[in-house]
Design an enzyme around this catalytic site. Structure first.
Site, PDB file in Angstrom:
ATOM      1  N   ASP A 262      -0.207  -0.853   6.190  1.00  0.00           N
ATOM      2  CA  ASP A 262       0.036  -0.246   7.500  1.00  0.00           C
ATOM      3  C   ASP A 262      -0.733  -0.970   8.596  1.00  0.00           C
ATOM      4  O   ASP A 262      -1.749  -1.595   8.347  1.00  0.00           O
ATOM      5  CB  ASP A 262      -0.422   1.223   7.495  1.00  0.00           C
ATOM      6  CG  ASP A 262       0.553   2.094   6.726  1.00  0.00           C
ATOM      7  OD1 ASP A 262       1.676   1.616   6.461  1.00  0.00           O
ATOM      8  OD2 ASP A 262       0.185   3.231   6.394  1.00  0.00           O
TER       9      ASP A 262
ATOM     10  N   ASP B 292      -2.465   0.426  10.772  1.00  0.00           N
ATOM     11  CA  ASP B 292      -3.535   1.282  11.315  1.00  0.00           C
ATOM     12  C   ASP B 292      -4.887   0.938  10.672  1.00  0.00           C
ATOM     13  O   ASP B 292      -5.004  -0.023   9.920  1.00  0.00           O
ATOM     14  CB  ASP B 292      -3.174   2.763  11.114  1.00  0.00           C
ATOM     15  CG  ASP B 292      -3.019   3.098   9.628  1.00  0.00           C
ATOM     16  OD1 ASP B 292      -3.257   2.191   8.789  1.00  0.00           O
ATOM     17  OD2 ASP B 292      -2.661   4.246   9.309  1.00  0.00           O
TER      18      ASP B 292
ATOM     19  N   GLU C 146       0.838  -1.188   0.000  1.00  0.00           N
ATOM     20  CA  GLU C 146       0.000   0.000   0.000  1.00  0.00           C
ATOM     21  C   GLU C 146       0.886   1.255   0.000  1.00  0.00           C
ATOM     22  O   GLU C 146       1.782   1.382   0.822  1.00  0.00           O
ATOM     23  CB  GLU C 146      -0.862  -0.023   1.271  1.00  0.00           C
ATOM     24  CG  GLU C 146      -1.485   1.291   1.608  1.00  0.00           C
ATOM     25  CD  GLU C 146      -1.677   1.517   3.110  1.00  0.00           C
ATOM     26  OE1 GLU C 146      -1.318   0.648   3.921  1.00  0.00           O
ATOM     27  OE2 GLU C 146      -2.186   2.585   3.448  1.00  0.00           O
TER      28      GLU C 146
ATOM     29  N   ASP D 236      -6.663   2.502   8.336  1.00  0.00           N
ATOM     30  CA  ASP D 236      -6.659   2.566   6.873  1.00  0.00           C
ATOM     31  C   ASP D 236      -6.015   1.331   6.271  1.00  0.00           C
ATOM     32  O   ASP D 236      -6.510   0.760   5.306  1.00  0.00           O
ATOM     33  CB  ASP D 236      -5.859   3.790   6.403  1.00  0.00           C
ATOM     34  CG  ASP D 236      -6.767   4.998   6.229  1.00  0.00           C
ATOM     35  OD1 ASP D 236      -7.983   4.834   6.453  1.00  0.00           O
ATOM     36  OD2 ASP D 236      -6.251   6.077   5.879  1.00  0.00           O
TER      37      ASP D 236
END
Ligand code: 0RA
Length: 660
Positions: free
Chosen positions: A505, A507, A427, A509
């Protein structure tokens, strides 16, 4: 003592069960959580067999506070008298002989599985203790075992007006990595069994926390389809088609199918053979598909209003928005494929095709309005497909090489042997940049993706094909692309990399992007998941720095362990916690920083923590349970908002381990 009498007559038997204890994975797959729960399935399957033979209707499964699990049924009870060949009690033969199970009884309905069916004796062998209670012929009998060996003869312990069998087992802690049963894992399977066998009631109780469920579905497969689509809106309500046919070995094949259409564009077909989930499909699934396409096409062509359109409807068009459950009972199933979950019996195809075609014809004749809705939906799909094909051909002619060249942003590896190579789908451009610099370019390829990828659950097939990021993935992988695992366009041998690793990631997102990518693979590259090619990279969550020493932690427990170790080494007591200006936490001279994104790591850090095969951990994605996966995606990506919110709230803390 009784024990002496036993050792002699059981030498052969014991050898059999010793083999199970020596190599448990050969019999139950693995000794992790999956293998542990397999024990329950194995015992429940015996009770289901007794129910399918028409002798039992209630099955009780209990997780006890002492860590054991018991499964009881109201069947005939395992016979306790002397076994005609072995001379000892039949109960003992069933419990202590490999493959005996209930299956030597020729008169009972024969349901032998490919995955299950290793028998209750395996469960016995892998348990530190097992207690079986049988109620039969007015009496209650009991026998107890240790590590698969009887510790005494079968004893009569009282009277009973009922009949039935109870097996209570304590999984052996020296064999299993974990011995704690999980409620959800078992309830999903028991619910599925209750959908597939509507005559049965399964009571499931967890006495450790008073959790309880009762599974009984009068509607059978219809209820199953409604459950699968519970977060979607139906355009065509569930249609049930049942019948049977004679197989080439003269046994009867029973066919039960139910389908419905929702407003979405993807296909959700789950299939079972003798209650076993055939993740890889097989002849029963192709029989259903052929019948659906042919019957609907014939119906459409007979209708003067519909036949004037010049577009040809294909099988794919009839499968947009389709949800179906196919359940067949086959006398001698042949299981093939990578994970032995693909039905191979060739005569099953024709039997399913005939049953579905006959029943569907009757249904369409009796329900012209519903038939019209199905045909119109397929027409819309066909039109969209034709339009997209034309526009793609135009683009292709402009740039003749476009579809065969590798995407420009792919940093390929030098080795070309898929067994040695891997591709990281990353990503974001900055993380992609770090990965390109940090990788070992001999065997690691990097494909960076821009932003969020398309939600394929919501998008039409043609829109999926036109998406640039998805096209880049398709060409980089080289296997082609298809709605079905057995699609013509799908060539596993052309896969360019042995491992496909999703890296996002840690997180919210990142987890969303990972879910979107998993949805894409689940829908369109399912074979790669079945084949074990798909992985999720596990970047660390924290960096801990003390002086020159830098360590990484992948979860909160590890972080705590490292802090304690560092403090102990520097003999700091009662360290105060401080948060400095950049939001980093300091404890006794240790700086703890949280990695928010992959981009925060420099190339060397990314290599050390996440990409170096010597030190990284990868999470392998597997289709443990296709129904569950389908439901998770439906909930996360479906039409209705409320269930999605509820799911995310309930599972927020587990999302990092999302295992489809
Ligand atoms: C062999 C023969 C008979 C029943 C069973 C096995 C049996 C096995 C299990 C395992 C769990 N529950 C079970 N219930 C029954 C029937 C013999 C007869 O009564 O004719």
């Amino acid at each position: 003592m009784a024990e002496n009498n036993y050792s002699e007559s059981n030498i052969k038997v014991l050898e059999g069960l010793e083999a199970v204890r020596k190599r448990p994975a050969m019999y139950i797959g693995d000794t992790g959580e999956r293998g542990l729960h397999h024990l329950i399935n194995e015992v429940v399957d015996n009770s289901i067999d007794e129910a399918l033979a028409g002798h039992a209707s209630i099955i009780n499964v209990v997780f006890h506070e002492d860590g054991s699990c018991s499964v009881s049924d109201d069947g005939r009870g395992i016979p306790v008298g002397p076994h005609p060949v072995k001379k000892i009690s039949t109960l003992e033969v069933v419990m202590c002989t490999l493959h005996a199970g209930g299956k030597f009884d020729k008169d009972t309905y024969k349901v032998s599985g490919g995955l299950h069916g290793v028998g209750v004796s395996c469960v016995n062998a892998l348990s530190s203790k097992t207690i079986v209670t049988v109620k039969r012929g007015g009496k209650t009998y009991k026998q107890e075992y240790k590590e698969g060996k009887p510790i005494a003869e079968v004893k009569e312990i009282g009277e009973s007006t009922e009949t039935g069998t109870t097996v209570r087992f304590y999984p052996d802690e020296t064999i299993f990595k974990v011995t704690t049963f999980k409620f959800e894992r078992t309830s999903d399977r028991l619910r599925e069994l209750a959908f597939l066998n509507p005559s049965i009631t399964i009571n499931f109780k967890d006495e450790r926390d008073e959790n309880e469920e009762i599974f009984h579905f009068d509607g059978g497969l219809k209820d199953f389809v409604n459950y699968m689509d519970e977060d979607d809106i139906h355009i065509v309500s569930p249609v049930v088609m049942s019948g049977d046919g004679v197989a080439s070995d003269e046994s009867i094949t029973a066919v039960d199918v139910c389908f419905a259409y929702n407003a979405g564009y993807s296909e959700n077909v789950v299939s079972y053979v003798n209650n076993i989930n055939t993740v890889e499909g097989g002849t029963h699934v192709s029989g259903f598909r052929t019948a659906l396409t042919r019957t609907l096409n014939t119906y459409a062509s007979n209708d003067p209003k519909l036949s004037k359109e010049k577009i040809k409807i294909t099988g794919d068009d009839f499968r947009e928005g389709l949800t179906a459950v196919i359940s067949v009972k086959v006398g001698e199933p042949l299981f093939e494929g990578q994970t032995k979950t693909k039905l191979g019996n060739s005569d099953t195809e024709g039997i399913v095709r005939t049953v579905v075609a006959d029943k569907l014809n009757i249904f369409l004749d009796e329900n012209p309005a519903v038939a019209k809705r199905i045909i119109e939906k397929a027409f819309t799909a066909a039109e969209a497909r034709e339009a997209a094909k034309k526009s793609r051909e135009l683009v292709r002619r402009k740039n003749a090489l476009e579809s065969s060249t590798l995407p420009g942003k792919l940093a390929d590896c030098t080795l070309k042997t898929p067994e040695d190579t891997e591709i990281y789908i990353v990503e974001g451009d900055s993380a992609g940049g770090s990965a390109k610099q940090g990788r070992d370019r001999r065997f690691q390829a990097i494909l960076p993706l821009k932003g969020k990828i398309l939600n394929v659950h919501k998008a039409k097939f043609t829109k999926v094909l036109d998406n640039d990021e998805i096209r880049a993935i398709i060409t980089a992988l080289g296997v082609g692309f298809g709605q079905q695992e057995d699609s013509e366009d799908y060539k596993l041998e052309n896969l360019r990399y042995g491992k496909i690793i999703l890296m996002a990631d840690a997180d919210v997102d990142g987890s969303h992007i990972r879910t979107l990518l998993l949805t894409l693979f689940f829908r369109y590259f399912r074979n790669l998941i079945i084949n074990g090619n798909l992985f999720i990279a596990q970047p660390p969550l924290y960096k801990l720095k003390k002086g020159k020493l830098e360590l990484y932690a992948y979860n909160e427990d590890e972080r705590q362990e490292i802090i304690e170790r560092m403090l102990k080494e520097s003999k700091v007591k009662n360290a105060a916690v401080a948060i400095d200006a950049d939001g980093q936490t300091k404890v006794g001279g240790i700086t703890i920083s949280r990695f928010k994104g992959l981009g925060e790591m420099n190339p060397e850090q990314l290599w050390d923590t996440t990409m170096n095969p010597e030190t990284r951990t990868l999470l392998q994605v597997n289709i443990e349970d296709a129904v569950k996966a389908t439901k998770v995606f439906q909930t996360l990506m479906g039409d209705k908002v409320e269930p999605r919110r509820a799911f995310i709230e309930k599972n927020a803390k587990y999302v990092k381990n999302l295992d489809i």
